[in-house]
Design a protein around this motif. Structure first.
Motif, mmCIF file in Angstrom:
data_model
loop_
_atom_site.group_PDB
_atom_site.id
_atom_site.type_symbol
_atom_site.label_atom_id
_atom_site.label_comp_id
_atom_site.label_asym_id
_atom_site.label_seq_id
_atom_site.Cartn_x
_atom_site.Cartn_y
_atom_site.Cartn_z
ATOM 1 N N ALA A 61 1.486 9.707 -4.511
ATOM 2 C CA ALA A 61 2.528 8.908 -3.856
ATOM 3 C C ALA A 61 3.883 9.273 -4.425
ATOM 4 C CB ALA A 61 2.262 7.412 -4.052
ATOM 5 N N LEU A 109 -0.408 -0.442 -4.684
ATOM 6 C CA LEU A 109 -1.008 0.893 -4.629
ATOM 7 C C LEU A 109 -2.441 0.909 -5.178
ATOM 8 C CD1 LEU A 109 1.768 3.470 -5.647
ATOM 9 C CD2 LEU A 109 0.882 2.970 -3.383
ATOM 10 N N GLY A 131 -1.211 1.713 -10.783
ATOM 11 C CA GLY A 131 -0.565 0.662 -10.006
ATOM 12 C C GLY A 131 0.362 -0.178 -10.873
ATOM 13 N N VAL A 149 5.106 0.967 -0.221
ATOM 14 C CA VAL A 149 5.728 1.389 -1.483
ATOM 15 C C VAL A 149 6.537 2.667 -1.296
ATOM 16 C CG1 VAL A 149 5.247 2.230 -3.815
ATOM 17 C CG2 VAL A 149 4.044 0.228 -2.937
ATOM 18 N N GLU A 150 5.976 3.655 -0.607
ATOM 19 C CA GLU A 150 6.702 4.913 -0.427
ATOM 20 C C GLU A 150 7.936 4.729 0.445
ATOM 21 O OE1 GLU A 150 4.020 8.729 -1.055
ATOM 22 O OE2 GLU A 150 3.634 7.784 0.880
ATOM 23 N N GLU A 155 -4.844 2.435 -4.157
ATOM 24 C CA GLU A 155 -5.446 3.759 -4.004
ATOM 25 C C GLU A 155 -5.346 4.611 -5.271
ATOM 26 O OE1 GLU A 155 -3.673 2.424 -0.034
ATOM 27 O OE2 GLU A 155 -3.044 2.494 -2.121
ATOM 28 N N VAL A 156 -4.352 4.338 -6.141
ATOM 29 C CA VAL A 156 -4.180 5.172 -7.332
ATOM 30 C C VAL A 156 -4.778 4.533 -8.581
ATOM 31 C CG1 VAL A 156 -2.117 6.291 -6.424
ATOM 32 C CG2 VAL A 156 -1.873 4.231 -7.820
ATOM 33 N N THR A 193 3.456 1.840 -11.674
ATOM 34 C CA THR A 193 4.357 1.869 -10.518
ATOM 35 C C THR A 193 5.118 0.551 -10.404
ATOM 36 O OG1 THR A 193 2.862 3.365 -9.344
ATOM 37 C CG2 THR A 193 4.498 2.191 -8.020
ATOM 38 N N GLY A 196 0.845 -1.187 0.000
ATOM 39 C CA GLY A 196 0.000 0.000 0.000
ATOM 40 C C GLY A 196 0.881 1.239 0.000
ATOM 41 N N PHE A 197 0.290 2.392 0.358
ATOM 42 C CA PHE A 197 1.066 3.626 0.376
ATOM 43 C C PHE A 197 2.304 3.521 1.250
ATOM 44 C CE2 PHE A 197 -2.540 6.365 -1.167
ATOM 45 C CZ PHE A 197 -1.825 6.903 -2.219
ATOM 46 N N SER A 200 -5.379 10.338 -4.962
ATOM 47 C CA SER A 200 -4.211 9.985 -4.167
ATOM 48 C C SER A 200 -2.929 10.389 -4.886
ATOM 49 C CB SER A 200 -4.181 8.476 -3.893
ATOM 50 O OG SER A 200 -5.343 8.066 -3.211
#
Length: 441
Positions: A358, A212, A220, A175-176, A214-215, A223, A171-172, A356
């Motif tokens: 990131a 991800l 995703g 990954v971040e 959320e995006v 990413t 998730g955020f 979102s």
């Protein structure tokens, strides 16, 4: 009600701090007193934790001191261990000394969430989360210490273990954190001639088939391609089986040794929620109305990660447990607390999710905002711009901006302050009758 009535806020995170801030601005003199209880004396702006871990932002600048911001509120530090809605009291345990029983006229219960862990052998002993500034600082120091170790040892097994970094949860947070720390470690390798970036192994493990979420699916997938292009090993549909003594075993048959295991596989409501005696949903969250009242109550309010708040923009669904909803719920919650005090009409919470953003490291990012998809430097810029606008207080905005400006002019600091985790170790060594030790010399 008592005179003046007491508004008791449990939790100093997004919901608690922003609600208290709006109340101290909106209350008339003598209309009510506001008490905030939290284990820490500061609020952490969690979206900046990856940048703090990477050294782009000073860790102190991602936290906001409650006593300074909420200067007209009473701040108590400790843990709330019980709530009695019938007696309108909460039991609080300070960090030291006897417990206290505090009465209230109106209660805002917003203790937030904690990491959701599983009974995986070795996880509790070897893993670390990524929800607090302390964890972010520790991970930064730890990753740099592993580079120090790899550059200093002649044991290939020790070196391989030190240079293997495992993150669970895509998730955020996962990954971040991974992207920023990998970016930092890659940049730091210039100061370690014997460590090549290719020597490092970064592994991201995700139980579902996407990262991800959320995006959106398209961003995703993009990413995922970007992470793999950087040499990051992303395993989808894979679970962690065990991590005893740093020996990581995945359910796809992979086994490896690692000194770094970061667990970001979701959150769950704070344990206080189950001890509150308030109605819960099937996910252990407090059932709330659209006015952010606890179901069946007129004196207890709730919001944020610990609450199941109806999403009026998507009938039949609940609001996602994220910072965007928490900050906006706090505005409605504060207004409804004031309305309850004054006997006026409360209003429902309604907010359509905006999207979102990131960060994937310096000058790299991904975003989906009001249906528009952004990637690369523009998404990274949007990420920084959005969160700079949202971090509380002008003081912190300016300090973060100065940190970013200095980072453009100077290279990252690669100092590892590993002793921060054990600050008394050197003193205890010096106080021994015989100070001889294997590593002395």
């Amino acid at each position: 009600m008592t005179n003046p009535p007491r508004i008791l806020i449990v939790g100093g995170g997004y919901v608690g701090m922003y609600t208290a801030l709006r109340l101290q601005r909106g209350l008339r003199p003598g209309e009510a007193r506001v008490t905030v209880i939290d284990a820490d004396s500061y609020m952490t702006y969690q979206p900046f934790l990856p940048e703090a871990a990477a050294g782009n932002v000073e860790p102190r600048h991602v936290v906001v001191p409650l006593r300074k911001v909420l200067n007209r509120c009473e701040i108590l530090n400790g843990w709330v261990v019980g709530v009695d809605p019938q007696a309108r009291t909460v039991e609080m345990r300070p960090h030291d000394g006897p417990p206290r029983l505090l009465g209230y006229d109106l209660l805002v219960l917003a203790p937030g969430s904690v990491s959701r862990t599983l009974p995986i052998p070795g996880l509790a002993e070897c893993g670390i989360g990524f929800k607090t500034v302390e964890e972010a600082i520790h991970l930064r120091n730890h990753v740099l210490a592993q580079l120090d170790l790899a550059a200093s040892t002649t044991d290939e097994a020790v070196r391989a273990r030190a240079l293997t970094f495992v993150f669970v949860g895509a998730g955020f947070a996962g990954v971040e954190a991974l992207a920023e720390l990998e970016d930092m470690a890659r940049d730091a390798c210039r100061y370690f001639p014997s460590v090549d970036p290719a020597d490092m192994r970064w592994l991201l493990v995700e139980a579902t088939d996407r990262i991800l979420p959320e995006v959106g699916p398209e961003m995703g997938r993009w990413t995922l391609e970007q992470l793999r292009a950087r040499g990051i090993d992303v395993r989808l549909g894979v679970r962690l089986k065990s991590a005893e003594d740093g020996h990581v075993v995945l359910d796809d048959g992979t086994e490896l040794d690692s000194s770094t295991l970061v667990w970001t596989a979701g959150v769950k409501p704070h344990p206080l929620v189950r001890a509150s005696g308030l109605p819960l949903d099937d996910r252990g969250r407090i059932r709330a109305t659209a006015e952010l009242l606890v179901e069946g109550s007129t004196t207890e309010f709730t919001a944020g990660d610990c609450a199941a708040v109806p999403d009026l923009t998507r009938p039949g669904e609940m609001c996602s447990p994220n910072a965007q909803h928490a900050v906006r719920q706090a505005r409605t919650l504060a207004a409804n607390v004031l309305a309850t005090l004054r006997g006026t009409e409360r209003r429902p919470y309604r907010h359509a999710y905006a999207g979102s953003v990131a960060s994937l490291g310096l000058h790299r990012g991904v975003a989906q905002i009001y249906g528009r998809k952004l990637r690369g430097p523009l998404a990274w810029f949007m990420h920084r711009t959005y969160h700079l606008s949202r971090v509380p207080t002008l003081n912190r905005k300016v300090r973060v901006l100065v940190d970013w400006t200095l980072a453009l002019l100077f290279r990252r600091d690669i100092t590892s302050l590993g002793a921060l985790a054990h600050p008394r170790q050197e003193f205890e060594f010096a106080a021994r009758p015989d100070p001889a030790r294997p590593d002395a010399g």
